[in-house]
Write a protein that holds these residues in place. Structure first.
Motif, PDB file in Angstrom:
ATOM      1  N   THR A  71       0.818  -1.213   0.000  1.00  0.00           N
ATOM      2  CA  THR A  71       0.000   0.000   0.000  1.00  0.00           C
ATOM      3  C   THR A  71       0.854   1.267   0.000  1.00  0.00           C
ATOM      4  O   THR A  71       0.370   2.329  -0.372  1.00  0.00           O
ATOM      5  CB  THR A  71      -0.965   0.046   1.203  1.00  0.00           C
ATOM      6  OG1 THR A  71      -0.198  -0.055   2.404  1.00  0.00           O
ATOM      7  CG2 THR A  71      -1.987  -1.086   1.143  1.00  0.00           C
ATOM      8  N   HIS A  72       2.116   1.145   0.460  1.00  0.00           N
ATOM      9  CA  HIS A  72       3.036   2.300   0.454  1.00  0.00           C
ATOM     10  C   HIS A  72       4.393   1.860   0.968  1.00  0.00           C
ATOM     11  O   HIS A  72       4.548   0.719   1.413  1.00  0.00           O
ATOM     12  CB  HIS A  72       2.496   3.445   1.319  1.00  0.00           C
ATOM     13  CG  HIS A  72       2.342   3.122   2.780  1.00  0.00           C
ATOM     14  ND1 HIS A  72       1.378   2.279   3.263  1.00  0.00           N
ATOM     15  CD2 HIS A  72       3.035   3.537   3.873  1.00  0.00           C
ATOM     16  CE1 HIS A  72       1.470   2.185   4.579  1.00  0.00           C
ATOM     17  NE2 HIS A  72       2.484   2.930   4.978  1.00  0.00           N
ATOM     18  N   THR A  73       5.382   2.753   0.913  1.00  0.00           N
ATOM     19  CA  THR A  73       6.691   2.491   1.505  1.00  0.00           C
ATOM     20  C   THR A  73       6.551   2.632   3.019  1.00  0.00           C
ATOM     21  O   THR A  73       6.256   3.715   3.523  1.00  0.00           O
ATOM     22  CB  THR A  73       7.732   3.500   0.989  1.00  0.00           C
ATOM     23  OG1 THR A  73       7.792   3.403  -0.434  1.00  0.00           O
ATOM     24  CG2 THR A  73       9.108   3.206   1.578  1.00  0.00           C
ATOM     25  N   HIS A  74       6.761   1.537   3.712  1.00  0.00           N
ATOM     26  CA  HIS A  74       6.532   1.521   5.161  1.00  0.00           C
ATOM     27  C   HIS A  74       7.741   2.029   5.937  1.00  0.00           C
ATOM     28  O   HIS A  74       8.886   1.846   5.513  1.00  0.00           O
ATOM     29  CB  HIS A  74       6.205   0.098   5.611  1.00  0.00           C
ATOM     30  CG  HIS A  74       4.959  -0.444   4.990  1.00  0.00           C
ATOM     31  ND1 HIS A  74       3.706  -0.192   5.493  1.00  0.00           N
ATOM     32  CD2 HIS A  74       4.766  -1.194   3.880  1.00  0.00           C
ATOM     33  CE1 HIS A  74       2.802  -0.786   4.732  1.00  0.00           C
ATOM     34  NE2 HIS A  74       3.419  -1.397   3.737  1.00  0.00           N
ATOM     35  N   ALA A  75       7.457   2.625   7.090  1.00  0.00           N
ATOM     36  CA  ALA A  75       8.529   3.167   7.937  1.00  0.00           C
ATOM     37  C   ALA A  75       8.640   2.416   9.256  1.00  0.00           C
ATOM     38  O   ALA A  75       9.490   2.726  10.074  1.00  0.00           O
ATOM     39  CB  ALA A  75       8.268   4.645   8.222  1.00  0.00           C
ATOM     40  N   GLY A 106      -0.540  11.213   0.690  1.00  0.00           N
ATOM     41  CA  GLY A 106      -0.726  12.025   1.890  1.00  0.00           C
ATOM     42  C   GLY A 106       0.127  11.489   3.025  1.00  0.00           C
ATOM     43  O   GLY A 106       1.003  12.171   3.535  1.00  0.00           O
ATOM     44  N   HIS A 107      -0.109  10.235   3.397  1.00  0.00           N
ATOM     45  CA  HIS A 107       0.771   9.578   4.377  1.00  0.00           C
ATOM     46  C   HIS A 107       2.161   9.460   3.761  1.00  0.00           C
ATOM     47  O   HIS A 107       3.167   9.775   4.381  1.00  0.00           O
ATOM     48  CB  HIS A 107       0.180   8.214   4.718  1.00  0.00           C
ATOM     49  CG  HIS A 107       1.021   7.365   5.611  1.00  0.00           C
ATOM     50  ND1 HIS A 107       1.342   7.733   6.894  1.00  0.00           N
ATOM     51  CD2 HIS A 107       1.606   6.162   5.404  1.00  0.00           C
ATOM     52  CE1 HIS A 107       2.097   6.778   7.440  1.00  0.00           C
ATOM     53  NE2 HIS A 107       2.275   5.825   6.556  1.00  0.00           N
ATOM     54  N   THR A 108       2.206   8.995   2.532  1.00  0.00           N
ATOM     55  CA  THR A 108       3.410   9.014   1.678  1.00  0.00           C
ATOM     56  C   THR A 108       2.953   9.389   0.276  1.00  0.00           C
ATOM     57  O   THR A 108       1.774   9.230  -0.045  1.00  0.00           O
ATOM     58  CB  THR A 108       4.090   7.624   1.596  1.00  0.00           C
ATOM     59  OG1 THR A 108       3.175   6.720   0.956  1.00  0.00           O
ATOM     60  CG2 THR A 108       4.459   7.090   2.971  1.00  0.00           C
ATOM     61  N   GLY A 114      -4.545   0.883   3.462  1.00  0.00           N
ATOM     62  CA  GLY A 114      -3.182   1.228   3.883  1.00  0.00           C
ATOM     63  C   GLY A 114      -3.195   2.089   5.123  1.00  0.00           C
ATOM     64  O   GLY A 114      -3.993   1.883   6.045  1.00  0.00           O
ATOM     65  N   ASP A 115      -2.314   3.094   5.147  1.00  0.00           N
ATOM     66  CA  ASP A 115      -2.290   4.019   6.282  1.00  0.00           C
ATOM     67  C   ASP A 115      -2.995   5.326   5.931  1.00  0.00           C
ATOM     68  O   ASP A 115      -2.807   6.342   6.588  1.00  0.00           O
ATOM     69  CB  ASP A 115      -0.849   4.328   6.701  1.00  0.00           C
ATOM     70  CG  ASP A 115      -0.227   3.159   7.442  1.00  0.00           C
ATOM     71  OD1 ASP A 115      -0.923   2.135   7.649  1.00  0.00           O
ATOM     72  OD2 ASP A 115       0.953   3.258   7.809  1.00  0.00           O
ATOM     73  N   THR A 116      -3.791   5.329   4.871  1.00  0.00           N
ATOM     74  CA  THR A 116      -4.524   6.537   4.505  1.00  0.00           C
ATOM     75  C   THR A 116      -5.738   6.698   5.406  1.00  0.00           C
ATOM     76  O   THR A 116      -5.892   7.712   6.089  1.00  0.00           O
ATOM     77  CB  THR A 116      -4.953   6.461   3.024  1.00  0.00           C
ATOM     78  OG1 THR A 116      -3.780   6.306   2.234  1.00  0.00           O
ATOM     79  CG2 THR A 116      -5.695   7.713   2.598  1.00  0.00           C
TER      80      THR A 116
HETATM   81 FE   LIG Z   1       2.802   3.594   7.007  1.00  0.00          FE
END
Ligand SMILES: [Fe+2]
Length: 345
Positions: free
Chosen positions: A54-58, A110-112, A127-129
């Motif tokens: 869903t995105h590049t995770h941190a 937005g989150h990434t 995802g984290d959106t």
């Molecule tokens: Fe995230």
């Protein structure tokens, strides 16, 4: 029969198994759990067809190059994802197929910048959106609260109210929600204007996640911590940026800066091309090549990669090595190309 959605980790960091017939996809797999996922797939006789991020995770390690080779499965991420391990870059509106069923892609930055939601019949993996009752933070590099508000209200909230929401995280023991429920009760978005949302998100004051130092640069670069001596996240954040247009103008004047491209050789000559005159030093070779670059310590150096993440890391490595005038090309070759500036291949 619709795509079946199942959460596998049972922790606050979620991985989903999507199945359609005998085909499966993993969404946001966590590296340490890879053996569990493989056992589960084997036990159920499923063929892993896709890995969707869903995105590049941190906050956790994504699949390594070795894991990717072991699984022999394409990794799908948004076009703006920095990692060279991505096999299929997707954009808003793309449709993937799993066992003949459709998985729609919604770009929800937005989150990434590379955040996407995956839409299947009756459900959406957000995802984290959009999370249950909340939204993902927007204070990492590339974060944008206004864009996130637009993605949530303009894209996710336009899905049917009964659509089930499966988030990538939850810290309160929630499992899922629905679009209708989030529209009515989401504590950050419901009843807030875009301006109020941006102000709220700018003042959350959250600490960095525990694993950001171990995870983010590995996930962005596709290299392991054993392959690149990664600088501290704070050092990376301290590297200044130059826009594509400013770089183009500076390249037309004398003395021109050195353009140091830190992607991998296939990317340098690949579809995005490279800036004319750029010198290729892949990120994992940079430390080793520093002595050869010593003549540039007092010159202007502009570091370049796909999306601007690996090059920010490279910029911090150069600064640590005593290079005085290092800047990062903001948005990388994606932004350079989008600005319509010429490339070589
Ligand atoms: Fe995230």
């Amino acid at each position: 029969m619709p795509v079946h959605v199942e959460e596998l980790n049972r922790t606050n960091c979620k991985t989903y198994l999507l199945t359609a017939g005998s085909e499966a996809a993993l969404v946001d797999p966590v590296r340490e759990r890879l053996d569990d996922y493989r056992s589960l797939l084997a036990a159920r006789g499923l063929r892993l067809a896709l890995v969707l991020e869903t995105h590049t995770h941190a906050d956790h390690l994504m699949l390594s190059r070795a894991a990717k080779e072991l699984l022999r499965v394409p990794i799908v991420m948004h076009d703006e994802s920095p990692s060279p391990l991505v096999d299929r870059h997707v954009v808003d509106g793309d449709v993937l197929l799993l066992g003949g069923q459709r998985i729609g892609v919604l770009h929800t930055p937005g989150h990434t910048p590379d955040s996407v939601a995956y839409r299947v019949e009756g459900a959406v993996l957000t995802g984290d959106t959009l999370m249950v009752g909340t939204t993902g933070r927007c204070d990492f590099p590339g974060g944008d609260a206004g864009a996130q508000y637009d993605a949530v209200t303009g894209k996710l909230f336009r899905l049917p109210d009964e659509t089930v929401v499966w988030p990538a995280h939850d810290y309160k023991g929630n499992v899922s929600s629905t679009i209708g429920e989030e529209k009515r009760t989401n504590a950050r978005v419901a009843g807030r204007t875009r301006e109020a949302y941006v102000a709220l998100m700018a003042n959350l004051g959250l600490p960095f996640p525990d694993k950001i130092q171990e995870s983010l640069q590995v996930n962005q670069s596709g290299f392991e911590a054993s392959e690149v001596l990664f600088p501290k996240i704070a050092e990376v954040a301290g590297v200044g940026e130059v826009t594509p247009r400013d770089l183009a103008a500076r390249l037309a004047a004398q003395p021109a800066p050195l353009v140091l491209d830190v992607r991998e050789p296939e990317e340098f000559v690949g579809e995005l091309g490279h800036v004319a005159g750029a010198v290729l030093v892949p990120l994992d070779a940079l430390e080793h090549r520093l002595p050869k670059l010593a003549g540039y310590v007092d010159r202007e150096v502009v570091v370049v990669c796909r999306a601007g993440a690996r090059s920010a890391t490279a910029g911090a490595i150069l600064r640590r090595a005593g290079f005085h005038h290092v800047q990062n090309l903001a948005g990388g070759m994606l932004a350079w190309d989008a600005a319509g500036l010429g490339v070589q291949r």
